[in-house]
Structure formats: C-alpha cells, structure tokens
Design a protein around this motif. Structure first.
Motif, PDB file in Angstrom:
ATOM      1  N   HIS A 821      -3.079   9.951   1.466  1.00 51.41           N
ATOM      2  CA  HIS A 821      -2.477   8.741   0.871  1.00 51.41           C
ATOM      3  C   HIS A 821      -3.541   7.702   0.574  1.00 51.41           C
ATOM      4  N   THR A 822      -3.142   6.781  -0.274  1.00 50.41           N
ATOM      5  CA  THR A 822      -4.042   5.660  -0.583  1.00 50.41           C
ATOM      6  C   THR A 822      -3.907   4.619   0.515  1.00 50.41           C
ATOM      7  N   GLN A 823      -4.940   3.719   0.528  1.00 56.28           N
ATOM      8  CA  GLN A 823      -4.925   2.631   1.507  1.00 56.28           C
ATOM      9  C   GLN A 823      -3.662   1.787   1.351  1.00 56.28           C
ATOM     10  N   GLU A 824      -3.273   1.650   0.088  1.00 64.20           N
ATOM     11  CA  GLU A 824      -2.123   0.795  -0.176  1.00 64.20           C
ATOM     12  C   GLU A 824      -0.850   1.401   0.424  1.00 64.20           C
ATOM     13  N   GLU A 825      -0.735   2.753   0.230  1.00 64.31           N
ATOM     14  CA  GLU A 825       0.473   3.397   0.775  1.00 64.31           C
ATOM     15  C   GLU A 825       0.445   3.342   2.320  1.00 64.31           C
ATOM     16  N   TYR A 826      -0.575   3.909   2.831  1.00 67.68           N
ATOM     17  CA  TYR A 826      -0.744   3.944   4.307  1.00 67.68           C
ATOM     18  C   TYR A 826      -2.208   3.675   4.605  1.00 67.68           C
ATOM     19  N   PRO A 827      -2.562   2.553   5.246  1.00 69.47           N
ATOM     20  CA  PRO A 827      -3.963   2.294   5.533  1.00 69.47           C
ATOM     21  C   PRO A 827      -4.476   3.283   6.593  1.00 69.47           C
ATOM     22  N   GLY A 828      -5.774   3.527   6.512  1.00 72.07           N
ATOM     23  CA  GLY A 828      -6.352   4.426   7.539  1.00 72.07           C
ATOM     24  C   GLY A 828      -7.732   4.903   7.114  1.00 72.07           C
ATOM     25  N   THR A 829      -8.449   5.527   8.032  1.00 78.79           N
ATOM     26  CA  THR A 829      -9.816   5.980   7.742  1.00 78.79           C
ATOM     27  C   THR A 829      -9.887   7.490   7.549  1.00 78.79           C
ATOM     28  N   GLY A 830      -8.877   8.199   7.914  1.00 73.18           N
ATOM     29  CA  GLY A 830      -8.889   9.680   7.755  1.00 73.18           C
ATOM     30  C   GLY A 830      -9.734  10.385   8.811  1.00 73.18           C
ATOM     31  N   ILE A 831      -9.872   9.728   9.961  1.00 72.37           N
ATOM     32  CA  ILE A 831     -10.732  10.355  10.985  1.00 72.37           C
ATOM     33  C   ILE A 831      -9.937  10.662  12.268  1.00 72.37           C
ATOM     34  N   GLY A 832      -8.706  10.088  12.344  1.00 73.93           N
ATOM     35  CA  GLY A 832      -7.892  10.208  13.571  1.00 73.93           C
ATOM     36  C   GLY A 832      -7.645  11.652  13.982  1.00 73.93           C
ATOM     37  N   LEU A 833      -7.167  12.497  13.031  1.00 75.45           N
ATOM     38  CA  LEU A 833      -6.852  13.890  13.406  1.00 75.45           C
ATOM     39  C   LEU A 833      -8.130  14.701  13.668  1.00 75.45           C
TER      40      LEU A 833
END
Ligand code: ADP
Length: 872
Positions: A821-833
């Motif tokens: 997802h985009t930052q706008e849809e759901y913010p995040g860094t993509g590193i959690g999982l």
C-alpha cells in the motif's frame, strides 16, 4: 608192594609206582615224554630190554610199536602183572592186557590206560576183585574202558580239529552208543531254580543224517523237562517200558531209550543238557564206566561250546574293531617301542619306533602304502623332518608315560595339515611301555575356518574402526594418514603409502605408515610410469592390483625400478576415486593410489584380505567424497555468513551514521518553519512540509532498519521465556491503539514457555497485533490469538478480520521494505514483517500467512518445543 597205588594217594608221601618197560627202548621215543607228563601218580620206570624181573614192579608196559609181541606173551601171562601193551598187533583174547595202538599213544590215552589198570574208585567196582595186593583187570571191562577212552579221545580230537564240525564230533558218540539222535540243549532257569522257558536247541545230530526234529524238542512241555530232570543228575532210561511214569513224554518224543547228561559251567551251574535218544530199547543199562565217560564227553562239549562262543565273540569283536579301524576317518596306528639297542649310550640314546599297524586313513593322509611303512621306523618311511617330528612326539609319550593329546602341524609331502593327535602308551605286565597306540584327526579345515573367521572378524573390526576414525575428521589428509596407519597394522604390512596424483603424469607420496626397518617414501614424487601404466585403466574402474612376488613378475622397467629401489617384494594397490568438485554427478577421477607393500617376504593375498581391501576402497572413496562436499558446503556457509555479517554491519553503520545528518536536516527545517514560517509563501511552506515529513519518514525507516540489523548484531543468550508474559507486555505497549480502534482481542489465559529472547518475542507479538489493527477493514476489528502443539513445535496463530492479503503477495510481504500500500492508504516502512521473520528464524521456527483479500489474515509462527532449564 603191599597196597594199591590208590591207597598211597592218601598218604603224605606216596611211594612211586614202579613201572617196568619191556620191549623196545622207550628213551628218545614219545613214550618217555608221555610218561614224564603223567602227573596223577608218582612214577618210577625202568627199561628192561631182556627178561622180566618182576619182583619190584607194579605195572608192566610192553613197548613194541614196531616189533611182534609174540615172544613177550608167555612171560606176561605167567606173571599176571597188569600190563599195557603198546602195539599195533591184535592181542589174544584171554590175556588181560590193555592195548594202545601206537598211533593213539598220547599222555591222555596212557593216563586212561593207567586209570583203567589201577582201578580208580571213580571207575566203579567191576575193576576190583577184592585183592588189594595185586589188582587184576577183566579183559572185557578193560576193552570196554579202552574203547570208551578211545571214543573220548576221538571225540575230543574232533572238537579240537579245526576242520571237523560239532556234528562230526557228536556222530562219534552217537555211533558208538548206537543212539539215533543227540541234542544239545541250553536251559533257561527261572528265579526259583526251575525251567523257566523252553530250552534253546544248540545242535542236533541224527544217525542217518535226517533233518533235525527241533520242533518236537521245542514243543516238549516244560513240566516234562522238569520231570525228566528231577530223576537225577543223569537221566538214564534204557527202556521206556521200565518207566511208565514217563510214558507220555517219551512217547511224545517217539523214543524208547533216553540218556540226559548235565553240562555244567565252571561254577558247577547246570548250564545245559546233552541228550541221547534211541528208537529202540537198549539191551542193558548204561554201565557206570560208560556214564562216567559220557559225562566227561558232556563236560568237554560244554568247554568246547563255551570256547567257541567266546571265540566267536572275540572274532566278531575283532571284526568289529578291524572294521572300525579300517573305515575310521581317523588315522590310527600302532608303533612298537624298541628300547635303545646299545645300553652303553646311557640315557642319551633314544628308543626306536617301528610301525606295527596303520589303517588306510593313516596311509592316505601320509601319502604312503601300508607296505612302505609296516615294520619300518619313521625314519625309513618318511622324509627326515616328518620322521623327526613323529619320533619326538612318540618319545614325549614315552617320557610322560601317559596318554598324550596335542595338536601338531605336519608338513606332509603334498600338503600342510593340522592334526589333533592322541598317543596312548601300552604297557607289559612289568609296566614297561611296549607299544604306543595313536589316533589322529585332521582338523586343518576346522582350524582354517576358525582362523578365517578370526581374521575376518579382525578385518571387519578394523574396517568399522577405520570408518569411524576417518569419518571423525573431514580433513582429507588426516583421513588418508589414518587409513594408511590402520591398514599397515591390520594387514601387518611393512609399508603403506598414499601416492597422490598431482596431475595426470606425476604424483607425490603424501601419507605413509612404515616399519622402522624399511626406507621412507614420504614426500617423494613418482611419475605414473612407476606404477605400471597399464594398470591405470583398471584403477580408474576401481579395480585393485596385487603382486605376490615381485621377483617372479615381469614389470616394465620404470615400475620394476621403483619397486626394487624401495625393496618391495609383494604389494596390493588400491585406487582412490573421488568425484570432481564441480561435477559431483559425473565420473569420479583418480585421486591417488594406496599401496600396501611387503618388503621381507612374498605374500599371497587371501580372498578375505582382498575383500577387506575392496570394502575399504569403497569406504574411503565415500568418505573422501563426503569430505569434499562438506568442505565445500562449509566454505559456502562461511562465505555466506561473512557477506551477511558485512552487509549487516554496513546496514547498521549506514543507518546509525545517517541518523545524525537527517536529524540535522529535520531540525533546520523545523527551525526554518518556526522562525520564518509566516514570511514564506505557500509554495515554500509546502516544500518545507515535504522536507519535514520526508525526513520524518526517513528517520522512521532508519530506526526500523537499525532495529532489524540489531537483531543480528546484538543477540542476547536464549532463556526460558513465557509467551504469555511477552504477549501481555506487547498489549500494554499498544493499549492506546487497541482502545482507539475498539479492538475485540481474544487470547488464551495460558501460553507455553519457550527458549528465547523475551524482548524479541515481545516485538514479534507487537508487530503482528499492530498490523492486525492497522490493516483492519470496515468491520469492528477482532483479533484472536491461539496456540497448538505439533510434534516438535508450538504453533501460534494471530487471526484478524481485516482487509486480507492476495495470495500472490503472501511471500513478498516478509521481505524488507516490501509493502502492498501507499503511505497515504496505510503508513508504514515495510520492515515490520521482515523483523518478525528474522526473530522467528533466530528462534528456530517458521512464519507464514494464510489469507484471502477481504477475509482477514491469519499469521502463523512456530517455535521449537525444547526442554528448558530453569533460570539459575
Ligand atoms: P508495514 O506494515 O510497515 O507496511 P510490514 O512489513 O509490517 O510493513 O507489512 C508489509 C505489508 O504486509 C504491509 O504493507 C501490508 O500490505 C501487509 N500486511 C501486513 N500485515 C497485514 C494484515 N494483518 N492484513 C493485511 N495486510 C497486512
């Protein structure tokens, strides 16, 4: 001369019987010898060639075997002396002489004549006329007596003569007594001393040669036998008319005369009966003399039967033993011990041994014919070393004087055999060892089998221990040096080397085990020619090569020179084949040769040694291949770990170092907004906003990257951790988020304990819960946590009812910086999982997701079930 010689017998010193011999000279004739053999009476005889001075004589012998007796008859008649005439001529009737035909002259006939003349009591009264001073003999009785005596002599001679039969002997008695049948019976007594069973018929003679009527005798009822026996020791029935009480039994036998004489054994036991039967009554009863003579015949017969029975037993046991000895698989022999011939040699001289008997097995084994050995000494029959060995063992038996049991290795002309020999000394009455009886069993095969088994076991043991040893190390050089050492020990070789191929042409000895007395070949280089180039094709196919004796073999010069230079006499060469590193599936290549060498004696390589070597090649090649593989794998793993570490180091350093300038940018951007915010136009303010949000996002990303790389660089030791406690802490950390989103959270009261890092496991829970909240849909969020146990793992599940994930992205989302997802849809860094996956991997588990878009997502992760030590 005042009394009969019998009277003398009872006195302590009987006067000798005076015998006067007239006629021919008895000296140097058999008569002299026979007289000397008469032991019943003390005799004194003298020869009177002329005239008859009778005053002092008790008895006269007219010895005229050749000449006429006529001149002597008158003087004899005149003096009336009891006379024995040894003559072939017939005697005139009235003369009271006892005649012995010269051809029947024997100590026995002479003694019988003496007995007849001297009127022995046992012969009964008829001989006596009451005149004790000078007894006289009735001619008739004497003739009868002599006749009986002659019959007895003939009978006994018939029994003794090997060519005559018992039937012939019985015939002599039967014809004389004019009886039709003679039967020999053996009694079978019961415990009460009565006849217990029908007697056995041992022999039956009939006067006309008619077949024996055994059946009659066999059917004769026992009580009748008993009745006949009860009549007395001798059952003499001359006419059955005189015995009405025995009418029935005698009629049954169809006989009119019956004579039964007892046959007794040495202890006087009534053993059997000699029965004469006649179909006509006898004119008169048997005289005492007749009965006496026939009793003697019965006695003789019993002795004869006993003797022949014993002889038969002896013969059959001899036949049995002969059979056993002849057909025995054991070698049997008998040697005569001959004491040292020259006693002057004293104790130093040894006995001689002469073979008296050998059985066919002995001859077979020793490779000789009986004639080459019987009557000969070992020295005369066998080669020197063998003879010496045999004599030594015989001598040993003599010295010990007892049965000797031992095993010996005999080098026979055709083969070498192991014998289990037993020597038994045989002594004479004085206790001297006269003979040695020997028997021997060939135990070569047994022993060889045992040896082979032992050797096989030793080899298998060596193989197992060698395999273990080489498997213990993954270093090829170590493996090869262990192999050569173990091989040398097990095969008792003088030198074992490993010649390693450096290229197709040259090789170097890189491992060696050698006896101290052979030269070392270690680190020497040899061209392939030194190993008989012709063999290399076979080596490449895994074939081994052996040589029993280098001297006898013809090798190419280079090979021959190498062997001679290093004193090799026999060898076995094993190829070591390994697969190429870059082509493990392809044909293995020849890595080198293991050479087992003997430098002192030629060696025949036994089948089990070759078998061992073949097994060994296989083991070594497998082990070497594995070692290669593992070394390679290890190398790759190490490489990978190193590059990972470098990468992580770089990520850490980079993220750490980036924070500072980034913070600087953020700070200055904020400063700019605060100081000049109102002076800036809208565009500049928008740009500044982009700068601050950009730096903020970048800071977040760098923070996450740092967290991620710290997972590898800073690891705490694993310890017992409660998954419930970690979950509670995570929930507490995101309490606000949960509340704001009005999440319905379900989780079990009890969760397992695992071995792990508490802070990492807490962030694992926190990341998964945060994502479940973040990626919720339109429904009220509901999160359910559960745990189950599989064979080796605990399996945890975090189930939400959010937006879900398309299966095609379900792998990708665990990679670093991968977002859907985009930052706008759901913010995040993509590193959690990515962090979650790293944590689970560090703990030895797996993580995955099961989901469909719009249907929520179920994140699973496993952690190993381990026995967890309590914290100290
Ligand atoms: P971030 O959440 O910062 O994007 P993550 O590594 O935590 O990074 O997630 C990677 C991606 O996986 C997310 O961008 C999202 O698309 C997807 N994802 C993670 N958790 C869930 C979830 N519970 N439901 C749906 N999608 C999820």
């Amino acid at each position: 001369m005042t009394s009969s010689p019998l009277a003398h017998k009872s006195t302590t010193a009987p006067a000798p019987l005076q015998v006067l011999i007239v006629g021919e000279d008895p000296r140097r004739s058999p008569l002299e010898k026979h007289l000397s053999q008469i032991s019943r009476w003390a005799l004194s005889w003298h020869w009177q060639p002329r005239g008859i001075p009778i005053e002092s004589a008790d008895l006269l012998i007219l010895f005229s075997p050749q000449a006429a007796i006529q001149p002597w008859l008158d003087p004899i008649a005149a003096y009336g002396l009891p006379t024995i005439a040894i003559t072939a001529a017939p005697l005139p009737e009235p003369l009271g002489l006892v005649r012995i035909p010269p051809e029947e002259l024997s100590p026995f006939s002479l003694e019988l004549a003496f007995r007849a003349i001297l009127q022995e009591k046992s012969l009964g009264a008829p001989f006596s006329n009451g005149d004790t001073a000078r007894p006289w003999i009735s001619t008739h009785l004497l003739q009868t007596h002599l006749q009986l005596t002659t019959i007895l002599v003939k009978f006994s001679q018939a029994l003794l003569r090997p060519q005559s039969t018992l039937d012939m002997a019985l015939g002599i008695l039967g014809r004389h007594l004019q009886m039709e049948r003679i039967t020999i019976l053996q009694w079978h007594w019961d415990q009460t001393g009565k006849i217990g069973a029908p007697p056995s018929i041992l022999e039956q003679w009939s006067h006309d040669g008619s077949p024996p009527c055994r059946k009659k005798v066999a059917d004769f009822p026992l009580p009748w036998w008993q009745a006949l026996l009860d009549l007395g020791e001798v059952t003499a029935i001359a006419d059955r008319a005189d015995h009405p009480e025995l009418k029935e039994p005698l009629e049954f036998l169809d006989v009119k005369a019956f004579l039964g004489l007892p046959m007794c054994d040495n202890q006087g036991n009534h053993w059997g009966q000699l029965i004469f039967t006649g179909q006509h009554p006898r004119p008169q009863a048997w005289s005492a003399l007749e009965l006496q003579t026939l009793k003697m015949a019965a006695e003789l017969l019993h002795h004869y039967l006993m003797r022949t029975a014993t002889q038969r037993e002896l013969e059959s046991s001899e036949a049995l033993y002969a059979g056993i000895i002849t057909h025995s698989a054991e070698a049997i022999f008998l040697v005569r011990v001959q004491p040292p011939s020259d006693s002057a040699h004293g104790s130093e001289s040894l006995s001689e041994f002469i073979f008296e008997m050998v059985n066919p097995t002995y001859c077979d084994k020793m490779g000789v014919y009986p004639r080459q050995i019987i009557g000969k000494s070992p020295q005369a029959a066998f080669p020197e070393h063998l003879a010496q060995q045999l004599c030594d063992s015989f001598q040993g038996c003599l010295e010990i004087g007892e049965t000797l049991l031992f095993e010996e290795v005999l080098n026979l002309p055709d083969s070498t055999q192991i014998w289990r020999t037993c020597l038994i000394p045989i002594r004479d009455r004085q206790g001297h060892i006269q003979q040695i009886q020997g028997s021997a069993r060939d135990v070569t095969e047994e022993r060889q089998l045992e040896l082979t088994k032992m050797r096989y076991n030793r080899h298998q043991h060596m193989l197992a221990s060698l395999t273990l040893k080489i498997l213990r190390s993954w270093d090829m050089n170590k493996m090869l040096s262990t192999t050569v050492q173990e091989l040398r020990k097990t095969l008792q070789a003088d030198r074992v080397i490993f010649w390693e191929m450096l290229n197709g042409e040259v090789g170097e000895v890189t491992a060696e085990a050698a006896c101290p007395d052979v030269s070392s070949m270690l680190h020497q280089r040899f061209p392939a020619e030194a190993f008989n180039r012709g063999d290399f094709d076979l080596f490449r196919q895994g074939e081994l090569q052996t040589c029993i004796d280098v001297e006898a073999a013809k090798f190419p010069p280079a090979h021959d020179a190498m062997l001679r230079e290093h004193g090799v006499i026999a060898y076995a060469v094993l190829p070591v084949l390994v697969s190429a590193l870059d082509d493990l599936e392809g044909e293995p290549h020849l890595k080198g040769l293991i050479c087992v060498q003997q430098c002192h004696f030629p060696q025949v390589w036994s089948a089990d040694e070759l078998h061992l070597l073949r097994q060994l090649i296989n083991q070594i090649c497998i082990a070497l291949n594995q070692a290669e593989l593992i070394q390679r794998q290890r190398h790759y793993t190490e490489e990978l770990a190193r590059s990972n570490q470098e990468l992580e180091q770089f990520a850490y350093v980079a993220s750490h170092d980036l924070q500072e300038p980034l913070q600087l940018v953020a700070n200055y951007a904020q400063l700019l907004v605060r100081r000049n915010g109102d002076r800036l136009d809208d565009r500049s303010q928008r740009y500044l906003h982009h700068i601050t949000t950009g730096t903020h996002k970048m800071q977040e990303q760098i923070q996450d990257l740092l967290r991620y790389s710290r997972l590898n660089t800073r690891q705490n030791p694993l310890e017992k951790v409660s998954m419930a406690a970690c979950l509670h802490q995570a929930i507490a950390n995101i309490k606000l988020k949960l509340k704001r989103a009005q999440v319905q959270l379900h989780y079990p009261a009890i969760l397992p304990e695992v071995l792990g890092d508490a802070s990492q496991l807490q962030s694992l829970w926190q990341n998964l819960l945060s994502n479940a909240i973040k990626y919720r849909g339109d429904r009220q969020p509901e999160i359910t946590i559960s745990a189950t146990q599989t064979a080796h793992h605990w399996q945890f599940k975090v189930q939400d009812n959010g937006i879900g994930i398309d299966p095609q992205h379900q792998q990708r989302i665990f990679q670093i910086f991968q977002r859907l997802h985009t930052q706008e849809e759901y913010p995040g860094t993509g590193i959690g999982l990515a962090i979650c996956q790293r944590i689970v991997k560090i703990h030895g588990g797996e993580i995955w997701v099961e989901s469909q878009p719009g249907q929520g997502a179920a994140f699973y992760f496993t952690l190993p079930i381990t026995t967890i030590p309590d914290k100290p």
